[in-house]
Scaffold this active site. Structure first.
Site, short mmCIF file in Angstrom:
data_model
loop_
_atom_site.label_atom_id
_atom_site.label_comp_id
_atom_site.label_asym_id
_atom_site.label_seq_id
_atom_site.Cartn_x
_atom_site.Cartn_y
_atom_site.Cartn_z
N ASP A 61 0.86 -1.16 -0.02
CA ASP A 61 0.01 -0.13 0.04
C ASP A 61 0.57 1.16 -0.08
O ASP A 61 1.69 1.48 0.92
CB ASP A 61 -0.98 -0.04 1.04
CG ASP A 61 -2.32 0.88 0.90
OD1 ASP A 61 -1.82 2.20 0.47
OD2 ASP A 61 -3.22 0.48 1.20
N SER A 111 -7.01 4.05 -1.73
CA SER A 111 -6.82 2.73 -1.77
C SER A 111 -8.05 1.86 -1.93
O SER A 111 -8.12 0.77 -2.16
CB SER A 111 -6.27 2.59 -0.34
OG SER A 111 -4.94 2.73 -0.26
N GLU A 235 -6.57 -8.90 24.76
CA GLU A 235 -5.22 -8.49 25.01
C GLU A 235 -5.37 -7.27 25.74
O GLU A 235 -4.08 -6.79 26.45
CB GLU A 235 -4.73 -8.53 23.80
CG GLU A 235 -3.08 -8.27 23.96
CD GLU A 235 -2.31 -8.21 22.32
OE1 GLU A 235 -3.17 -8.45 21.25
OE2 GLU A 235 -1.31 -8.07 22.15
N ASP A 301 2.21 -10.86 18.57
CA ASP A 301 1.80 -10.44 17.34
C ASP A 301 2.51 -11.21 15.90
O ASP A 301 4.04 -11.12 16.06
CB ASP A 301 1.96 -8.99 16.85
CG ASP A 301 0.71 -8.50 17.83
OD1 ASP A 301 -0.24 -9.18 18.39
OD2 ASP A 301 0.59 -7.18 17.58
N GLU A 327 -1.46 -8.07 1.91
CA GLU A 327 -1.02 -6.73 1.97
C GLU A 327 -0.12 -6.08 2.73
O GLU A 327 -0.18 -6.30 4.25
CB GLU A 327 -2.41 -5.82 2.17
CG GLU A 327 -2.02 -4.22 2.00
CD GLU A 327 -3.33 -3.23 2.62
OE1 GLU A 327 -3.36 -2.28 2.00
OE2 GLU A 327 -3.78 -3.77 3.37
N HIS A 336 2.27 8.74 5.07
CA HIS A 336 1.25 9.70 5.42
C HIS A 336 1.81 10.66 6.61
O HIS A 336 1.38 11.64 6.86
CB HIS A 336 -0.02 9.14 5.87
CG HIS A 336 -1.21 8.74 4.96
ND1 HIS A 336 -1.29 9.57 3.59
CD2 HIS A 336 -1.60 7.51 4.31
CE1 HIS A 336 -1.96 8.95 2.73
NE2 HIS A 336 -2.22 7.74 3.17
N ASP A 373 -0.95 0.12 -4.93
CA ASP A 373 -2.24 0.70 -5.23
C ASP A 373 -1.91 2.10 -5.77
O ASP A 373 -2.83 2.78 -6.69
CB ASP A 373 -3.17 0.55 -4.11
CG ASP A 373 -2.87 1.12 -2.59
OD1 ASP A 373 -1.60 1.28 -2.65
OD2 ASP A 373 -3.31 0.99 -1.71
N HIS A 374 -0.94 2.75 -5.26
CA HIS A 374 -0.73 3.98 -5.58
C HIS A 374 0.57 4.26 -4.96
O HIS A 374 1.16 3.50 -4.16
CB HIS A 374 -1.93 5.17 -5.13
CG HIS A 374 -1.99 4.99 -3.59
ND1 HIS A 374 -0.93 5.40 -2.90
CD2 HIS A 374 -2.74 4.36 -2.91
CE1 HIS A 374 -1.50 4.97 -1.43
NE2 HIS A 374 -2.66 4.41 -1.49
N HIS A 448 -1.18 10.98 -1.25
CA HIS A 448 -0.64 9.94 -2.15
C HIS A 448 -0.19 10.83 -3.29
O HIS A 448 -0.20 11.88 -3.43
CB HIS A 448 -1.94 9.08 -2.68
CG HIS A 448 -2.62 8.01 -1.55
ND1 HIS A 448 -3.78 7.64 -1.81
CD2 HIS A 448 -2.11 7.98 -0.39
CE1 HIS A 448 -4.00 7.02 -0.53
NE2 HIS A 448 -3.06 7.13 0.42
ZN LIG Z 1 -3.00 6.11 2.07
#
Ligand SMILES: [Zn+2]
EC number: 3.1.3.1
Length: 528
Positions: A61, A111, A235, A301, A327, A336, A373-374, A448
């Site tokens: 992504d 997205s 958790e 995790d 993904e 971001h 995606d971008h 993006h």
């Molecule tokens: Zn984004």
């Protein structure tokens, strides 16, 4: 002379200023030999023209080309190399195309619209998922009749096992493109649905995850959208489920399938993946998004690589093959925030998952695509010296007399202007994992980028990935290669007339070939 010998002993490297260059690279023979080897590999490339039993789509992504290059250098440097010369796992795929990522209504996409393109094969509007561009954002009553179907859904209909794996929430825009139809990507649970959406019967994405189709493997974050309000998280007991309809979607999902197992931590995931009685596996490891790998609790995790391996182990039990969507979702989030350290480390974790899948599958029967995606407005420039850290400074100073980093952003929260001037930056600051690279324009979140992204391809029909293509082409190549709708009959192209007919094999295997393939698979299991 003696000095040169010492340098040779110190790993055949010549130090120039702060950068390092290998001595052998000064010799033209080095480059000619390397290129001749690459040419030899290229000449021997043989397109695989038999049907793909399995399809894996790796989606980074926000993984634009500048991100791929910078992550390659970081991964190389982490392995003790200079960086740019050291290939990523995705770099080793033989075929490549460029994908045009625009949404129907925007030049720079999000997205949701893009996941509809690369998973359903149809472009649509920003912020909508699994519907055509005739549907309108946030208008529930424009959903019905405008639904488009994903390749994953069609692969399931064709008898394959299917799965989604992500480091974000499993209800997030990218994985949702595989199973959901919604005019608003933020309708995660019923608590997010406005009154009119409930009136018109629009369903939240979590409900669609369980009821739209039968998904064999679901791994990622997004636990809170599955449980009723007031249900404490296993958790984090202070956090609760968010559903207002009081439904326990995990329980409902388990009731639908015999052999279905739900896990919420790494240990249980690894156990479930090695248990052959588990037919369906849902693992939700965080209430929301999973942690950036640099902050991940390694005991509770799983990594993206571990989730990918677990998914492959369960899905590969189906003799008819599988479709898997994986993904690397938090590359986007690092960008971001204008924190390149996060984005690039997530890209490396994503690449590690690709390497693992390449080990566990075979090119002969598995089409693997890696794409984004971008892009992002993330740049890599300033002539940094070879061998210096990817997070280091550009060569020389800017016109304001201050240093600047090689990695920068076009916009975002990294914008800094104090008393009309840009702050200086030194190497110690720029190397901090929390360092926010400077941005030209102040925004709360970086945007993006609109340029094309790469599609790396390996396996049956991978050679169709060529040239500059619409992003929708990704879905169509996957459907065609796997012989699923709408290519169940015409995925078996007639060979062109001419002397080279023998080279063209049928795309869909004949029953004899299927039988031979099945026997071969019995003899040579690719997963252990
Ligand atoms: Zn984004």
């Amino acid at each position: 002379m003696q000095g040169a010998c010492v340098l040779l002993l110190l790993g055949l490297r010549l130090q120039l200023s702060l950068g390092l260059i290998p001595v052998e690279e000064e010799d033209p023979a080095f480059w000619n030999r390397q290129a001749a080897q690459a040419l030899d590999v290229a000449k021997k490339l043989q397109p695989i023209q038999t049907a793909a039993k399995n399809v894996i789509l790796f989606l980074g992504d926000g993984m634009g080309v500048s991100t791929v290059t910078a992550a390659r250098i970081l991964k190389g440097q982490m392995a003790g190399k200079l960086g740019p010369e050291t290939p990523l796992a995705m770099d080793q795929f033989p075929y490549l195309a460029l994908s045009k990522t625009y949404n129907v209504d925007r030049d720079v996409p999000d997205s949701a619209g893009t996941s509809t393109a690369y998973l359903c094969g149809v472009k649509t509007n920003m912020r909508t998922i699994g519907v055509s561009a005739a549907a309108r954002f946030d208008q529930c009553n424009t959903t019905r009749g405008n639904e488009v179907t994903s390749v994953m859904n069609r692969a399931k209909k064709a008898g394959k096992s299917v799965g989604v794996v992500t480091t974000t929430r499993v209800q997030d825009a990218s994985p949702a493109g595989a199973y959901a139809h919604t005019v608003n990507r933020d309708w995660f649970s019923d608590a997010d649905l406005p009154a009119d959406a409930q009136t018109y019967g629009c369903q939240d994405i979590a409900t669609q995850l369980v009821y739209n189709m039968d998904i064999d493997v679901i791994l990622g974050g997004g636990r809170k959208y599955m449980f009723p309000e007031g249900t404490p998280d296993p958790e984090y007991p202070d956090e609760n489920g968010v559903r207002k309809d009081k439904r326990n979607l995990v329980q409902e999902w388990q009731a639908k399938h015999q052999g279905a197992q739900y896990v919420w931590n790494r240990t249980a995931l690894l156990q479930a993946a090695s248990d052959s009685s588990v037919t369906h596996l849902m693992g939700l490891f965080q209430p929301g998004e999973m942690a950036y790998d640099i902050f991940r609790d390694h005991t509770t995790d799983p990594s993206l690589e571990e989730m990918t391996e677990a998914a492959l182990r369960v899905l590969s039990r189906n003799p008819r093959g599988f479709f898997l969507f994986v993904e690397g979702g938090r590359i986007d989030h690092g960008h971001h925030a204008n924190i390149a350290y996060r984005a690039l480390n997530e890209t490396i974790m994503f690449d590690n998952a690709i390497a693992k899948a390449s080990q566990l599958t075979t090119e002969a029967d598995t089409l693997t695509l890696v794409t984004a995606d971008h892009s992002h407005v993330f740049t890599f420039g300033g002539y940094p010296l070879r061998g210096t850290s990817i997070f280091g400074l550009a060569d020389g100073k800017a016109r304001d007399g201050k240093h600047y980093t090689s990695l920068l952003y076009g916009n975002g929260p990294g914008y800094r202007l104090y008393m009309g001037s840009r702050p200086d930056v030194n190497e110690k600051q720029s190397m901090d994992p929390e360092y926010q690279q400077q941005a030209a324009v102040p925004l709360g979140g970086e945007t993006h980028g609109g340029e094309d992204v790469a599609v790396f391809a390996r396996g049956p029909w991978a050679h169709l990935m060529h040239g500059v293509q619409e992003q929708t082409f990704v879905a169509h190549v996957m459907a065609f290669a796997a012989c699923v709708e709408p290519y169940t009959t015409d995925c078996n192209p007639k060979p062109p007339s001419g002397p080279s007919d023998a080279a063209h094999q049928a795309a869909c295997p004949s029953s004899l070939a299927l039988l031979a393939g099945a026997l071969l698979l019995l003899l040579v299991p690719t997963l252990h």
